[in-house]
Design a protein around this motif. Structure first.
Motif, PDB file in Angstrom:
ATOM      1  N   GLN A   1     -20.195  -9.246 -11.109  1.00  0.00           N
ATOM      2  CA  GLN A   1     -21.013  -8.509 -12.082  1.00  0.00           C
ATOM      3  C   GLN A   1     -22.331  -9.207 -12.362  1.00  0.00           C
ATOM      4  OE1 GLN A   1     -19.538  -5.453 -12.850  1.00  0.00           O
ATOM      5  NE2 GLN A   1     -18.124  -6.364 -11.362  1.00  0.00           N
ATOM      6  N   VAL A   2     -22.377 -10.526 -12.137  1.00  0.00           N
ATOM      7  CA  VAL A   2     -23.613 -11.283 -12.371  1.00  0.00           C
ATOM      8  C   VAL A   2     -24.147 -11.855 -11.061  1.00  0.00           C
ATOM      9  CG1 VAL A   2     -23.130 -11.792 -14.784  1.00  0.00           C
ATOM     10  CG2 VAL A   2     -22.227 -13.311 -13.022  1.00  0.00           C
ATOM     11  N   SER A   3     -23.756 -11.224  -9.943  1.00  0.00           N
ATOM     12  CA  SER A   3     -24.280 -11.550  -8.611  1.00  0.00           C
ATOM     13  C   SER A   3     -24.003 -12.991  -8.187  1.00  0.00           C
ATOM     14  CB  SER A   3     -25.791 -11.266  -8.556  1.00  0.00           C
ATOM     15  OG  SER A   3     -26.063  -9.915  -8.870  1.00  0.00           O
ATOM     16  N   ILE A   4     -22.804 -13.464  -8.491  1.00  0.00           N
ATOM     17  CA  ILE A   4     -22.373 -14.796  -8.072  1.00  0.00           C
ATOM     18  C   ILE A   4     -21.188 -14.656  -7.122  1.00  0.00           C
ATOM     19  CG2 ILE A   4     -21.342 -16.985  -8.823  1.00  0.00           C
ATOM     20  CD1 ILE A   4     -24.224 -16.813  -9.601  1.00  0.00           C
ATOM     21  N   ASP A   5     -21.239 -15.339  -5.981  1.00  0.00           N
ATOM     22  CA  ASP A   5     -20.114 -15.359  -5.047  1.00  0.00           C
ATOM     23  C   ASP A   5     -19.178 -16.516  -5.393  1.00  0.00           C
ATOM     24  OD1 ASP A   5     -20.994 -13.178  -3.531  1.00  0.00           O
ATOM     25  OD2 ASP A   5     -22.307 -14.462  -2.317  1.00  0.00           O
ATOM     26  N   MET A   6     -17.897 -16.313  -5.178  1.00  0.00           N
ATOM     27  CA  MET A   6     -16.890 -17.346  -5.437  1.00  0.00           C
ATOM     28  C   MET A   6     -16.076 -17.568  -4.164  1.00  0.00           C
ATOM     29  SD  MET A   6     -17.518 -17.839  -8.693  1.00  0.00           S
ATOM     30  CE  MET A   6     -16.158 -18.551  -9.587  1.00  0.00           C
ATOM     31  N   PRO A   7     -16.679 -18.115  -3.112  1.00  0.00           N
ATOM     32  CA  PRO A   7     -15.987 -18.213  -1.814  1.00  0.00           C
ATOM     33  C   PRO A   7     -14.747 -19.092  -1.829  1.00  0.00           C
ATOM     34  CG  PRO A   7     -18.058 -19.448  -1.780  1.00  0.00           C
ATOM     35  CD  PRO A   7     -18.045 -18.643  -3.036  1.00  0.00           C
ATOM     36  N   LEU A   8     -14.759 -20.183  -2.605  1.00  0.00           N
ATOM     37  CA  LEU A   8     -13.595 -21.064  -2.653  1.00  0.00           C
ATOM     38  C   LEU A   8     -12.391 -20.341  -3.231  1.00  0.00           C
ATOM     39  CD1 LEU A   8     -12.218 -23.827  -2.406  1.00  0.00           C
ATOM     40  CD2 LEU A   8     -13.160 -24.411  -4.651  1.00  0.00           C
ATOM     41  N   ILE A   9     -12.607 -19.644  -4.347  1.00  0.00           N
ATOM     42  CA  ILE A   9     -11.505 -18.936  -5.016  1.00  0.00           C
ATOM     43  C   ILE A   9     -10.988 -17.803  -4.142  1.00  0.00           C
ATOM     44  CG2 ILE A   9     -10.906 -17.536  -7.034  1.00  0.00           C
ATOM     45  CD1 ILE A   9     -12.983 -19.181  -8.602  1.00  0.00           C
ATOM     46  N   GLN A  10     -11.903 -17.087  -3.496  1.00  0.00           N
ATOM     47  CA  GLN A  10     -11.483 -15.989  -2.618  1.00  0.00           C
ATOM     48  C   GLN A  10     -10.728 -16.511  -1.406  1.00  0.00           C
ATOM     49  OE1 GLN A  10     -15.598 -14.163  -2.648  1.00  0.00           O
ATOM     50  NE2 GLN A  10     -14.401 -12.287  -2.689  1.00  0.00           N
ATOM     51  N   CYS A  11     -11.176 -17.630  -0.862  1.00  0.00           N
ATOM     52  CA  CYS A  11     -10.499 -18.217   0.296  1.00  0.00           C
ATOM     53  C   CYS A  11      -9.088 -18.668  -0.076  1.00  0.00           C
ATOM     54  CB  CYS A  11     -11.310 -19.388   0.828  1.00  0.00           C
ATOM     55  SG  CYS A  11     -10.629 -20.140   2.317  1.00  0.00           S
ATOM     56  N   ALA A  12      -8.949 -19.281  -1.271  1.00  0.00           N
ATOM     57  CA  ALA A  12      -7.628 -19.720  -1.729  1.00  0.00           C
ATOM     58  C   ALA A  12      -6.683 -18.531  -1.851  1.00  0.00           C
ATOM     59  CB  ALA A  12      -7.757 -20.443  -3.061  1.00  0.00           C
ATOM     60  N   ASP A  13      -7.204 -17.439  -2.370  1.00  0.00           N
ATOM     61  CA  ASP A  13      -6.399 -16.226  -2.518  1.00  0.00           C
ATOM     62  C   ASP A  13      -5.932 -15.731  -1.157  1.00  0.00           C
ATOM     63  OD1 ASP A  13      -5.338 -14.450  -4.446  1.00  0.00           O
ATOM     64  OD2 ASP A  13      -6.804 -12.925  -3.899  1.00  0.00           O
ATOM     65  N   GLU A  14      -6.828 -15.758  -0.170  1.00  0.00           N
ATOM     66  CA  GLU A  14      -6.485 -15.299   1.174  1.00  0.00           C
ATOM     67  C   GLU A  14      -5.429 -16.194   1.815  1.00  0.00           C
ATOM     68  OE1 GLU A  14     -10.206 -15.260   3.159  1.00  0.00           O
ATOM     69  OE2 GLU A  14     -11.012 -13.575   1.972  1.00  0.00           O
ATOM     70  N   ILE A  15      -5.555 -17.504   1.628  1.00  0.00           N
ATOM     71  CA  ILE A  15      -4.576 -18.437   2.199  1.00  0.00           C
ATOM     72  C   ILE A  15      -3.191 -18.182   1.626  1.00  0.00           C
ATOM     73  CG2 ILE A  15      -3.867 -20.863   2.296  1.00  0.00           C
ATOM     74  CD1 ILE A  15      -6.891 -21.546   2.372  1.00  0.00           C
ATOM     75  N   ASN A  16      -3.099 -18.063   0.302  1.00  0.00           N
ATOM     76  CA  ASN A  16      -1.798 -17.832  -0.332  1.00  0.00           C
ATOM     77  C   ASN A  16      -1.218 -16.482   0.057  1.00  0.00           C
ATOM     78  OD1 ASN A  16      -1.671 -20.321  -1.644  1.00  0.00           O
ATOM     79  ND2 ASN A  16      -2.831 -19.578  -3.405  1.00  0.00           N
ATOM     80  N   ASN A  17      -2.091 -15.497   0.238  1.00  0.00           N
ATOM     81  CA  ASN A  17      -1.613 -14.171   0.653  1.00  0.00           C
ATOM     82  C   ASN A  17      -1.120 -14.160   2.101  1.00  0.00           C
ATOM     83  OD1 ASN A  17      -2.125 -13.005  -1.830  1.00  0.00           O
ATOM     84  ND2 ASN A  17      -4.171 -12.292  -1.273  1.00  0.00           N
ATOM     85  N   ARG A  18      -1.552 -15.139   2.904  1.00  0.00           N
ATOM     86  CA  ARG A  18      -1.105 -15.221   4.297  1.00  0.00           C
ATOM     87  C   ARG A  18       0.272 -15.878   4.430  1.00  0.00           C
ATOM     88  NH1 ARG A  18      -6.424 -17.174   6.035  1.00  0.00           N
ATOM     89  NH2 ARG A  18      -5.476 -19.218   6.412  1.00  0.00           N
ATOM     90  N   MET A  19       0.698 -16.577   3.402  1.00  0.00           N
ATOM     91  CA  MET A  19       1.933 -17.353   3.522  1.00  0.00           C
ATOM     92  C   MET A  19       3.160 -16.510   3.852  1.00  0.00           C
ATOM     93  SD  MET A  19       1.279 -20.477   3.581  1.00  0.00           S
ATOM     94  CE  MET A  19       2.942 -21.158   3.463  1.00  0.00           C
ATOM     95  N   PRO A  20       3.364 -15.331   3.244  1.00  0.00           N
ATOM     96  CA  PRO A  20       4.551 -14.543   3.619  1.00  0.00           C
ATOM     97  C   PRO A  20       4.622 -14.243   5.110  1.00  0.00           C
ATOM     98  CG  PRO A  20       3.648 -13.717   1.573  1.00  0.00           C
ATOM     99  CD  PRO A  20       2.669 -14.728   2.086  1.00  0.00           C
ATOM    100  N   LYS A  21       3.489 -13.861   5.722  1.00  0.00           N
ATOM    101  CA  LYS A  21       3.495 -13.589   7.167  1.00  0.00           C
ATOM    102  C   LYS A  21       3.773 -14.875   7.946  1.00  0.00           C
ATOM    103  CE  LYS A  21       0.870 -11.556  10.965  1.00  0.00           C
ATOM    104  NZ  LYS A  21       1.257 -12.651  11.887  1.00  0.00           N
ATOM    105  N   TYR A  22       3.212 -15.985   7.493  1.00  0.00           N
ATOM    106  CA  TYR A  22       3.462 -17.263   8.150  1.00  0.00           C
ATOM    107  C   TYR A  22       4.949 -17.611   8.106  1.00  0.00           C
ATOM    108  CZ  TYR A  22       3.346 -22.329   8.966  1.00  0.00           C
ATOM    109  OH  TYR A  22       3.569 -23.595   9.429  1.00  0.00           O
ATOM    110  N   ILE A  23       5.581 -17.351   6.976  1.00  0.00           N
ATOM    111  CA  ILE A  23       7.018 -17.613   6.832  1.00  0.00           C
ATOM    112  C   ILE A  23       7.810 -16.750   7.815  1.00  0.00           C
ATOM    113  CG2 ILE A  23       9.001 -17.389   5.274  1.00  0.00           C
ATOM    114  CD1 ILE A  23       7.164 -19.749   4.625  1.00  0.00           C
ATOM    115  N   VAL A  24       7.459 -15.480   7.918  1.00  0.00           N
ATOM    116  CA  VAL A  24       8.193 -14.576   8.811  1.00  0.00           C
ATOM    117  C   VAL A  24       7.966 -14.968  10.274  1.00  0.00           C
ATOM    118  CG1 VAL A  24       8.419 -12.178   9.576  1.00  0.00           C
ATOM    119  CG2 VAL A  24       8.217 -12.697   7.136  1.00  0.00           C
ATOM    120  N   ASP A  25       6.758 -15.406  10.601  1.00  0.00           N
ATOM    121  CA  ASP A  25       6.503 -15.865  11.981  1.00  0.00           C
ATOM    122  C   ASP A  25       7.361 -17.086  12.305  1.00  0.00           C
ATOM    123  OD1 ASP A  25       4.660 -13.880  12.378  1.00  0.00           O
ATOM    124  OD2 ASP A  25       2.904 -15.140  12.021  1.00  0.00           O
TER     125      ASP A  25
END
Length: 440
Positions: A293-317
């Motif tokens: 909303q104030v034109s600021i990117d949060m790449p670290l926080i978004q990347c952390a979210d993506e990593i944690n969201n990948r864990m279920p697939k990693y577990i199944v693999d």
């Protein structure tokens, strides 16, 4: 020195004399424990709840929140310090109103304040002008002043004079044996100094913890997001490190324990099948949304979210790899999943990574059963399922036991003895000797 109004002094006296009537909107994992704590301090509490199942349970004196003391629950009802209702007209008799409703995100990850808006609208329509309103629901910085304040202001509530507004973030940690509602330190930020002081006085009266004040609701709102984003980012770090350690044949758990010997500059976080609960997976999204909303990117926080969201697939693999380890399969394997709750020793499966893992298992057309002694039924993929008892027959007939939640009340000795294969994603505190025991 801030000037004290007549309404302020009257509310302060009611707090100190325990004569204030407290309204708690939302009787879930946050609201019910808080209502019980307030009632335990001999304040009259009216719980407002739209879920008829919860109201029916309370009417039948059935406590549906694991962390609430059952004796305290029954005593509060018996002594009439606590009543529950869906009649929001009764807000007019409440001196202090605390909003403890869910704050989910929509499918795009944007904040959904529908329940907060419903609560504050009901307050604007029914509450007395002389009241203290406290928002506890986790939300983005600015909500109290940009959303709640205008609604009450439009309804002619005199903010800071006769009506007082503050934000105090809930700090519920289900299953925590040490910190409960009554002894967890509090943060309070009011719209005005009078608002802050009244809210602080109230919490000091009903809790046994320190109560800290900050300069504004926005600081308190941001503070809560920092708490859970900090956890999300650090969990993502160890989850990512786990993938590397596995490839390098290094025990990540030993690495973490070794690092934890350093007495400064390090705090141990542990890997797992993903993050769950209503806070850690959700709160960082509020922060990212507000930043946009104030034109600021949060790449670290978004990347952390993506990593944690990948864990279920990693577990199944990894699971699939262990199933194929020298095995010729004629029919789809059967997986016994241990644990549905998102953390050990609780009965809450909101946002549990187990659900994502079951989704991926379904795509492989594997058969599965879920064992969780704390949960009887659960909703998944638009259906209702039952958990199953842990038996020798179940374990011996399964192709793999997948430990996703390391509850203490699981017979790991029996699993170790009868399982063909065990994949432990939690480093369970049991000395497994099974020949095909694998650890995350």
């Amino acid at each position: 020195m801030h000037s004290l109004t007549e309404a302020y002094e009257l509310l302060l006296k009611k707090i100190k004399w325990n004569t204030a009537t407290i309204g708690v909107i939302g009787l879930g994992y946050v609201g019910l424990p808080l209502a019980m704590q307030i009632a335990n301090n001999k304040f009259k509490v009216i719980g407002f709840e739209k879920d008829l199942n919860k109201l029916k349970a309370i009417e039948n004196k059935v406590c549906y929140i694991q962390d609430v003391n059952a004796e305290q629950f029954l005593t509060s009802i018996h002594n009439k310090y606590f009543v529950a209702t869906d009649d929001f007209h009764l807000l007019q008799v409440a001196d202090i109103i605390i909003i403890c409703v869910p704050t989910p995100t929509d499918k795009s990850g944007n904040p959904d304040l529908i329940y907060v808006l419903q609560a504050i609208t009901a307050i604007a329509e029914h509450a007395s002008e002389n009241c203290l309103v406290i928002l506890e629901s986790t939300t983005y910085p600015g909500t109290t002043q940009e959303v709640l304040l205008p609604i009450l202001d439009k309804a002619n509530f005199k903010i800071g004079v006769s009506c007082f507004i503050a934000f105090s973030p809930e700090r519920i940690d289900p299953g925590n044996p040490q910190y409960k509602t009554f002894n967890t330190p509090r943060i309070v930020g009011g719209v005005t100094q009078n608002c802050t002081e009244l809210a602080k006085s109230f919490y000091k009266q009903v809790l046994e913890s320190e109560v800290y004040s900050v300069s504004s609701p926005a600081v308190a709102e941001m503070e809560k997001l920092l708490e859970n984003t900090f956890r999300n980012v650090n969990i993502a770090l160890v989850n990512e490190l786990t993938m590397l350690c596995h490839k390098l044949n290094i025990n990540v758990w030993e690495v973490i324990d070794a690092a934890a010997t350093k007495p400064y500059g390090y705090m141990a976080f542990y890997p797992g099948p993903g993050v769950g609960g209503h806070c850690i997976p959700i709160d960082p999204k509020y922060l990212v949304w507000k930043a946009k909303q104030v034109s600021i990117d949060m790449p670290l926080i978004q990347c952390a979210d993506e990593i944690n969201n990948r864990m279920p697939k990693y577990i199944v693999d990894r699971l699939n790899h262990y199933l194929e380890d020298g095995q010729q399969r004629i029919k789809p394997p059967h997986i016994t999943v241990i644990g549905l709750a998102y953390k050990k020793n609780i009965d809450d499966y909101r946002e549990s990574p187990t659900l994502s893992i079951l989704t991926d298992i379904n795509k492989l057309h594997y058969h599965w059963s879920v064992v969780d002694p704390n949960i009887c039924t659960f909703s998944f993929s638009h259906q209702t399922y039952n958990t199953v008892p842990l038996t020798e027959l179940l374990i011996s007939s399964s192709d793999c036991v997948l430990i996703l939640t390391n509850h203490d009340n699981i017979d790991y000795q029996m699993i170790d003895k009868h399982a063909k294969c065990i994949f432990d994603t939690r480093n369970t505190d049991y000395p497994f000797t099974n020949a095909r025991y694998y650890r995350l």
